[in-house]
Structure formats: C-alpha cells, structure tokens
Write an enzyme that holds these catalytic residues in place. Structure first.
Site, PDB file in Angstrom:
ATOM      1  N   GLU A 179      67.268  43.063  15.029  1.00 39.53           N
ATOM      2  CA  GLU A 179      65.885  42.292  14.800  1.00 39.53           C
ATOM      3  C   GLU A 179      66.308  41.254  13.914  1.00 39.53           C
ATOM      4  O   GLU A 179      67.082  41.090  12.786  1.00 39.53           O
ATOM      5  CB  GLU A 179      65.125  43.434  13.721  1.00 39.53           C
ATOM      6  CG  GLU A 179      63.815  42.774  13.216  1.00 39.53           C
ATOM      7  CD  GLU A 179      62.776  43.750  13.113  1.00 39.53           C
ATOM      8  OE1 GLU A 179      62.917  44.865  13.659  1.00 39.53           O
ATOM      9  OE2 GLU A 179      61.741  43.270  12.662  1.00 39.53           O
ATOM     10  N   GLU A 303      54.036  46.285   6.924  1.00 37.39           N
ATOM     11  CA  GLU A 303      53.680  45.939   8.579  1.00 37.39           C
ATOM     12  C   GLU A 303      53.896  47.347   9.326  1.00 37.39           C
ATOM     13  O   GLU A 303      54.673  47.316  10.272  1.00 37.39           O
ATOM     14  CB  GLU A 303      55.304  45.178   8.767  1.00 37.39           C
ATOM     15  CG  GLU A 303      55.087  44.171   7.687  1.00 37.39           C
ATOM     16  CD  GLU A 303      56.152  42.872   8.302  1.00 37.39           C
ATOM     17  OE1 GLU A 303      57.380  43.380   8.751  1.00 37.39           O
ATOM     18  OE2 GLU A 303      55.838  41.782   8.358  1.00 37.39           O
ATOM     19  N   ARG A 336      61.869  48.979  -0.984  1.00 38.88           N
ATOM     20  CA  ARG A 336      61.641  47.323  -1.116  1.00 38.88           C
ATOM     21  C   ARG A 336      60.109  47.201  -1.394  1.00 38.88           C
ATOM     22  O   ARG A 336      59.081  47.962  -1.214  1.00 38.88           O
ATOM     23  CB  ARG A 336      61.702  46.887   0.668  1.00 38.88           C
ATOM     24  CG  ARG A 336      63.043  47.100   1.180  1.00 38.88           C
ATOM     25  CD  ARG A 336      63.174  46.941   2.608  1.00 38.88           C
ATOM     26  NE  ARG A 336      63.260  45.371   2.678  1.00 38.88           N
ATOM     27  CZ  ARG A 336      62.655  44.736   3.673  1.00 38.88           C
ATOM     28  NH1 ARG A 336      61.639  45.207   4.553  1.00 38.88           N
ATOM     29  NH2 ARG A 336      62.611  43.410   3.951  1.00 38.88           N
ATOM     30  N   ARG A 348      48.216  37.349   0.450  1.00 39.31           N
ATOM     31  CA  ARG A 348      49.282  37.840   0.711  1.00 39.31           C
ATOM     32  C   ARG A 348      50.493  37.858  -0.454  1.00 39.31           C
ATOM     33  O   ARG A 348      51.112  38.669  -0.715  1.00 39.31           O
ATOM     34  CB  ARG A 348      49.838  37.786   2.412  1.00 39.31           C
ATOM     35  CG  ARG A 348      51.096  38.359   2.394  1.00 39.31           C
ATOM     36  CD  ARG A 348      51.786  37.979   3.834  1.00 39.31           C
ATOM     37  NE  ARG A 348      52.993  38.229   3.807  1.00 39.31           N
ATOM     38  CZ  ARG A 348      53.818  37.968   4.983  1.00 39.31           C
ATOM     39  NH1 ARG A 348      53.169  37.541   6.144  1.00 39.31           N
ATOM     40  NH2 ARG A 348      55.112  38.334   5.105  1.00 39.31           N
ATOM     41  N   ASP A 377      58.065  35.513   2.444  1.00 38.63           N
ATOM     42  CA  ASP A 377      58.834  35.880   3.468  1.00 38.63           C
ATOM     43  C   ASP A 377      59.724  35.068   3.942  1.00 38.63           C
ATOM     44  O   ASP A 377      59.849  34.391   5.079  1.00 38.63           O
ATOM     45  CB  ASP A 377      58.100  36.389   4.907  1.00 38.63           C
ATOM     46  CG  ASP A 377      58.769  37.367   5.706  1.00 38.63           C
ATOM     47  OD1 ASP A 377      59.804  37.740   5.276  1.00 38.63           O
ATOM     48  OD2 ASP A 377      58.103  37.950   6.444  1.00 38.63           O
ATOM     49  N   GLU A 399      66.824  40.235  -2.670  1.00 39.40           N
ATOM     50  CA  GLU A 399      67.133  40.528  -1.302  1.00 39.40           C
ATOM     51  C   GLU A 399      66.900  38.967  -0.567  1.00 39.40           C
ATOM     52  O   GLU A 399      65.742  38.296  -0.658  1.00 39.40           O
ATOM     53  CB  GLU A 399      65.947  41.332  -0.535  1.00 39.40           C
ATOM     54  CG  GLU A 399      66.079  41.388   0.922  1.00 39.40           C
ATOM     55  CD  GLU A 399      65.320  42.389   1.743  1.00 39.40           C
ATOM     56  OE1 GLU A 399      64.749  43.626   1.010  1.00 39.40           O
ATOM     57  OE2 GLU A 399      64.697  42.333   2.778  1.00 39.40           O
ATOM     58  N   GLU A 405      66.124  33.406  10.429  1.00 42.43           N
ATOM     59  CA  GLU A 405      65.038  33.958  10.910  1.00 42.43           C
ATOM     60  C   GLU A 405      63.892  32.676  11.013  1.00 42.43           C
ATOM     61  O   GLU A 405      63.381  32.263  11.827  1.00 42.43           O
ATOM     62  CB  GLU A 405      64.220  34.989  10.340  1.00 42.43           C
ATOM     63  CG  GLU A 405      62.787  35.208  10.906  1.00 42.43           C
ATOM     64  CD  GLU A 405      62.256  36.599  10.486  1.00 42.43           C
ATOM     65  OE1 GLU A 405      62.808  37.273   9.750  1.00 42.43           O
ATOM     66  OE2 GLU A 405      60.986  36.852  10.927  1.00 42.43           O
TER      67      GLU A 405
END
Ligand code: BDP
Length: 714
Positions: A179, A303, A336, A348, A377, A399, A405
């Site tokens: 991913e 998610e 997380r 969000r 994100d 993190e 990405e």
C-alpha cells in the site's frame, strides 16, 4: 580475438561495478587519492571479537568497508602490534577496551564512543560500547567518517540515540502488494518463507543498522488477521532471526477483529474476558516464536478498520487490553492517532485531538500513541499536529511517511529532510517557548516514558530498493533523525551525497543544494500557500482539485480548498472550524492572525478573497499563480544542475535520475497547468502578466484517469 577478449574483460569489470543503486550508501568504493595514504596508515588492521552474531556483523562490515574504501584488504589482527589498529568491542568482549577504562556510563546499550587512543604505546582507533549492538552502530559511524573523508588523528565521538524505538512501518500486504509502495513488490517473500531467506533480508538489516533503525513492522496497518496465524508467525520468526544480530526487532500490525476472524469468537470487545484471554494466548504464542518480539501496531476505528468503538469502548480500552497481554513480555502497543470518521461532519483536522486528548493519562505505560506529523495526512506541507504537547501524560511517537504518497511517488526528486526538520523543530509552546515537537517525542519536555519515531517505509523489491536513487536519501534521513531528532537536514544530505555519489566538492555542493530546495519546489507546484490534498482521489497521482462527490467528502479535494468565485482556503479560525484553538495559545494566536500567520500556512487556516493583498502587495490570486510557476522553475533548475554533472557521476545512475527529472518536470507543469486552469475557472481573474496560459483547456485535465496508478491496493 584479443579485441574480443578485451571487450569481454571490460564488460565483466563494468558489471562487477554495476551502479544500479543496490549498494545504497554502503558502496565502499575506493576513496580519493588525496586521503588514501593517510587513511591506510590510520586503519591498517582490525582487532575485533567475533564470538556473537552481532560481533561478527560488526567485524565483517568493518573489513568489507575498509577493503573497498582503502582499495586493499585490511589485516585481521589478534593483538595491537603497531600503529593503525582499529580496536572494536565492549569491556566484556575486548581486554584492550577493558584496560582503557573508557567513560561508557550513560551510553546505554546502543550508544558508543569512537576515540583515538594509545594501546601498548601504539596509536589506535577505538570503537567501544557497553553492548555488542553499540559497537555495531559505532562501526557504521566510523565507516561514515571514512566514507565522507572526515577521519582524523584525533577522534572524539560520543553518541547515544535520543529516541528508544526507531521503527520502519511496512505497509506490505501478504500478497506482496505494498500500500502506497512505489518500489516494486514487498521485500518479504511470504510464499518462500520461512525456508528460503533471501540475502536481501540481511542487506536490508545492514542498511537499517547503519542508520540506527531498530525495529520493523512487517505488515500493513490495514492488517490482515492472517499475519497472526501460526503459519505466518513462523515466517515472521525467520525474518526476526535474520534481523536480530543487527539489533532489529520485529513488530506486527494487529487487526482488532482478529479474535473473530481467526479465533472463532463472536466478538472482539476489549472488555470481554474471552477476547482478553484470546489476545493473551496469542501474544504468548508470538513470544514463543519470537522471544524478542517488539509489539503490536494498531489502526483502529479509522477509515473503516475495526476497533473498540464498535463495542462502545474507547481507544484506551482497546490499547490497554493489548498492552496487558504484552506487558509480561516487555512488548509495547503503538496505537495510531490517525482516526477520523466521515459520519463526523466537523473539520477532519480536529478529530484526532478531540478523540484522544480526553484520554490523556488513561493508557498503560507500555502504550505509545503514534501521531502523524500533521493533522490531516502526510501532505507536502502541514503545520505540526496539535496533539504534540497536548497529552503530557502519554508518550507520543512521531509517524512520518517516507514513501512519497503525496509527493510525486518515486519519480519526483523530493528530499524529505527539510519536511521532517520543520516538524521536529516546530515550537508547540506546550510549556512555554522552546517546547519543540522534538522535545515532546524524546520525553524531555513532559514525561520520560517510552519514546519513538516511525517512518512508513519506501523500500521494496526494486534493485535500488526505493524506486529511485534519490528516495534512498529519505530512508537515510529518517534513520538519522530518529536517532537524533535535532540532526540537521543539510548535514545529513551532505553525508548521504558523499557516501552515495561522490566526495568531490563540485558534486556535493550542487546536489545538496538541489536536495534542500526540492521539497519546497514540490509544495509550490502541488499545494502552495497552505493548500492541501489536491491529489487525484484514491490513488493520489497527479492534480485533481476539482474532484468532488465521493462517498466521503473528506476524501475530496474540494473539501480542503473550499474555492469558489469569491475566494479560497479553509477557515480554521474562530469564524470557521476553530481548529486553530487546538494549539497552545501563542501558536493559536499567530496562526489565527492574518498579520502573523506564516504565508506557508495561509490557506490552511484562512479562507480569503481572491483579491486579498499579500504582504508582498500582490493579490492572493497573483501570488498563487506565481507560486505554481516558481515550483516548475525550480524543477527546471534541478534538471539543469543534474545535467551539468554528467561525467562526474556513473552513467547508469546519472541517466536514471535525468530521466526521472524529465518526468518530474513534465508532471510539475501538469500540476501547475491543471490547478491554474481550475482555480481560474472559479476566480475568473486574468493570469498575471508574464504567466503562460495552461497548455490545455480545463476539460482536458479533468478527463484524465489513472486506473492503474501504483500503490492503491485497497
Ligand atoms: C493514508 C493512505 C492510506 C493509509 C492511511 C493510514 O492513503 O493508504 O491506509 O493513510 O495512514 O494517507 O492509515
């Protein structure tokens, strides 16, 4: 005939020195003639124990490095007979080190000293530590000094890591897809494990140890429960055996509903006694297979992943259940904080803070809350996450994403050192000025529990490991900053360039400077002035600021930029979502105040009219268009710099980087044109003088689709 032989010989020499990037920063090619004689005298031979696997790893690495760098085999010594010995060990493993009575206290297991010393009247270089793993780290540091031509007759290095857990998170699936991976398949060949141990596993471990990484989460946070079955635990155990000598512990991502999926239970409620017993038994089974197992990483109620809230329980209930199962084995839970639910109509960016701050103090001591660098994100730029500094009684673990990405996948040259540094040095003001994010995560500011940093890995089965030559630098800088969160991005880039390409100043200087500018370039051609998440939905490849109407509004670019005929930006001040109030008062004031907010966060916190006057006097519209163009110009400049280095870098890697820069330039232009065309369709303003019209009408850009873009495995 002779001629053919000569050609064959030449070809074999060339392939023996193939520069495909496999060797990473551990190439150990011959040093420049200017330092070679002096270094040969300083490093004539090696006196290092080889009783344990870690000792052998250290000695073998040193011999391998010296042989390549000094262009001749070093001696393996059994005593210090003359000057030029490198003496490696702990007081327990080396009588010479024991005799020197070095100040090793305070270095822990992983720290080390590198010193110039006299042993039996002979000059020596000493690499000393309390534990074998410290000597391995010290050996890699010594090799770095050689590789970067910083060896001297007076060495005085004292190092210990500032963070305890320095971990790569692999988002690797059991079918070997990755991913958000852009470097081929997963490194882990599950089908052939545990019987076949690909030599790459050892090289992976060497590379990690060379930068101090001491943990690897093997599987995706969107986890399959299968990874916890006996079949897969045996495979994970085989990987653990390979990595153990290099100081690397194995961790697994746990699917919260595993007790139902592979345990036959009807619930995964964390307060249910059967569920709790199932996890205790499962964890014990893991430790029977992997005695030094590190712990579990969990993505829950985010998610669509299962989690404790499915049973009306809190994140603390979920994390603590696993923590209780792991505690007897000294394992940890990395829980997380990346949670958000589309049922929540609020901003969000606020959700993780709202969810977790009330739970401060409720987690067991072996739980770390793993927080992404920013509140959304992994965007090209985000302000630091407001959770940093806001949970004084909970260890917060950083993190970062190493895989790009949202930053152009593997083909865009974007060095992430400046991004990491910007976050780590950001001042949270949690306890007044100087409360940097680095001090929150290293435990020096608030609580001294476990500390750590995780990086979402960018490695895969590609020969060059990371999908491009320059993405290796992102793996490298992550490791260096996990060891020392205050490490300087430029200095780390300098080391990396010297080890990876060349020590020649005419290479080092321009390449480092292009790396240092590269992240800002990507911000400008993708999401300037505080914009975020304008990438194509799902795959995140290329621009799609027009995208709307998906199943969840907070996956749509229009949710983030909020542009219309009047203006653009997300109002996160008191007149909008008030997300700004989640920061400590001095930070909140600065971000909320138009006269103080850094321009780089302008549209992150403010919704403004197109004709808003920037500090420069330009209108917002003109500044936006100009930023996009500037990003493209920066890529052109990087490309020209790289082209000028042809002949100074081996053709194989030079060609590959040059080809990727051409892709980057084309895609930067695409980003600029598509975004300018789209925003112009809303702003209805003419382009500022000198700014070229987009190459195509907006309809062209909106018509593009990429069903096979890589990394989109969901
Ligand atoms: C997002 C990725 C998604 C990950 C998620 C996460 O698009 O693939 O699963 O982060 O971090 O950025 O869990």
């Amino acid at each position: 005939m002779t001629c053919l032989l000569a050609v064959a010989l030449l070809m074999s020499v060339q392939s023996a020195h193939a520069e495909d990037g496999y060797d990473l920063w551990l190439r150990y090619r011959s040093l420049p003639a200017t330092v070679l004689p002096a270094y040969r005298a300083l490093a004539r031979g090696v006196l290092a124990p080889a009783e344990t696997a870690t000792q052998r790893a250290a000695r073998d690495e040193l011999l391998r490095g010296l042989e390549g760098l000094l262009d001749q085999g070093p001696e393996r010594l059994d005593a210090v007979k003359a000057g030029g010995a490198i003496v490696v060990g702990t007081p327990a493993s080396s009588p010479d080190i024991a005799t020197l009575k070095l100040p090793l206290e305070g270095l822990g297991r992983e720290g080390y000293l590198i010193r110039s010393a006299k042993i039996d009247g002979h000059a020596a270089i000493v690499v000393a530590a309390n534990d074998d793993i410290g000597t391995l780290y010290g050996v890699f540091h010594l090799l770095r000094l050689l590789q970067t031509t910083q060896l001297s007759q007076t060495l005085a290095v004292r190092e210990r890591p500032d963070l305890q857990l320095r971990v790569l998170d692999h988002w690797d699936n059991l079918d070997r897809s990755v991913e958000r991976g852009y470097a081929g398949q997963s490194l882990w060949d599950w089908q052939k494990l545990p019987d076949w141990l690909d030599p790459r596993y050892t090289d992976y471990a060497r590379a990690n140890a060379s930068i101090g990484i001491n943990g690897a989460v093997l599987n995706n946070v969107n986890a399959s429960a299968q990874s916890l079955t006996p079949q897969y635990l045996a495979k994970a155990a085989a990987l653990a055996r390979v990595m153990r000598p290099y100081g690397i512990r194995i961790y697994l991502s746990a699917r919260f509903s595993a007790p139902m999926e592979i345990g036959g239970l009807t619930t995964a409620d964390p307060l249910d006694p059967q569920v709790r017993r199932w996890w205790r038994d499962k964890v014990s089974a893991i430790y029977r297979a992997i005695p030094d197992f590190g712990g579990l990483l969990v993505k829950a109620n985010s998610e669509g992943q299962p989690g404790p809230q499915d049973y009306g329980r809190s994140h603390a209930d979920g994390a603590n259940m696993l923590a209780d199962a792991l505690a007897p084995h000294h394992g940890v839970v990395m829980w997380r904080a990346f949670v958000y639910a589309h049922e929540d109509a609020g901003d969000r960016a606020k959700q993780a803070y709202d969810e977790f701050v009330p739970l401060d103090g409720e987690f067991r001591r072996n739980v770390l809350l793993q927080v992404k660098n920013g509140p959304i994100d992994f965007q090209p730029r985000e302000p630091f996450h407001p959770l940093f500094g806001a949970m004084p009684r909970t260890p917060l673990m950083m993190e970062f994403q190493i895989t790009k990405e949202y930053l152009g996948f593997a083909t865009h040259l974007v060095y992430l050192g400046p991004l990491y540094q910007e976050t780590l040095r950001a001042d949270t003001y949690a306890q007044g000025r100087g409360s940097t994010v680095a001090r929150v995560i290293d435990g020096s500011l608030q609580q001294a529990g476990i500390s750590g940093m995780a990086g979402v890995a960018n490695v895969g089965s590609d020969r060059n490991w990371t999908g491009s030559q320059f993405d290796q630098a992102n793996w490298y800088v992550f490791g260096r900053m996990a060891w020392n969160p205050m490490a300087d991005a430029r200095q780390v880039a300098d080391d990396w360039v010297r080890m990876t390409f060349s020590n020649a100043p005419q290479v080092v200087q321009p390449v480092v400077s292009m790396m240092m500018r590269s992240r800002e370039a990507a911000v400008d051609y993708m999401t300037p002035l505080g914009l975020a998440h304008l990438m194509g939905r799902g795959h995140h490849y290329g621009p799609a600021p027009w995208d709307a109407g998906s199943e969840r509004p907070d996956w749509d670019p229009v949710y983030y930029h909020r542009a219309d005929a009047r203006g653009i930006g997300f109002d996160r001040t008191a007149s909008g979502s008030n997300a700004v109030a989640q920061y400590a008062a001095p930070v909140a004031r600065r971000f909320a105040d138009l006269s103080q907010v850094p321009e780089q966060y302008l549209l992150w916190f403010h919704h403004l009219p197109w004709d808003y006057r920037m500090r420069s006097g330009q209108t917002l519209w003109a500044a936006l268009v100009q930023r996009y163009g500037h990003g493209v110009d920066e890529v052109k400049a990087m490309r020209a710099t790289w082209a000028s280095l042809s002949g100074q870098i081996d053709p194989q890697r030079h060609d590959e980087v040059a080809a990727f820069l051409a892709i980057q330039q084309r895609e930067a232009m695409w980003w600029r044109d598509a975004c300018v065309a789209y925003f112009q369709s809303l702003s209805q303003r003419p382009l500022p003088p000198g700014e070229p019209a987009p190459s195509h009408p907006l309809s062209y850009y909106t018509s593009l689709s990429f069903p096979f873009a890589p990394g989109n495995t969901q």
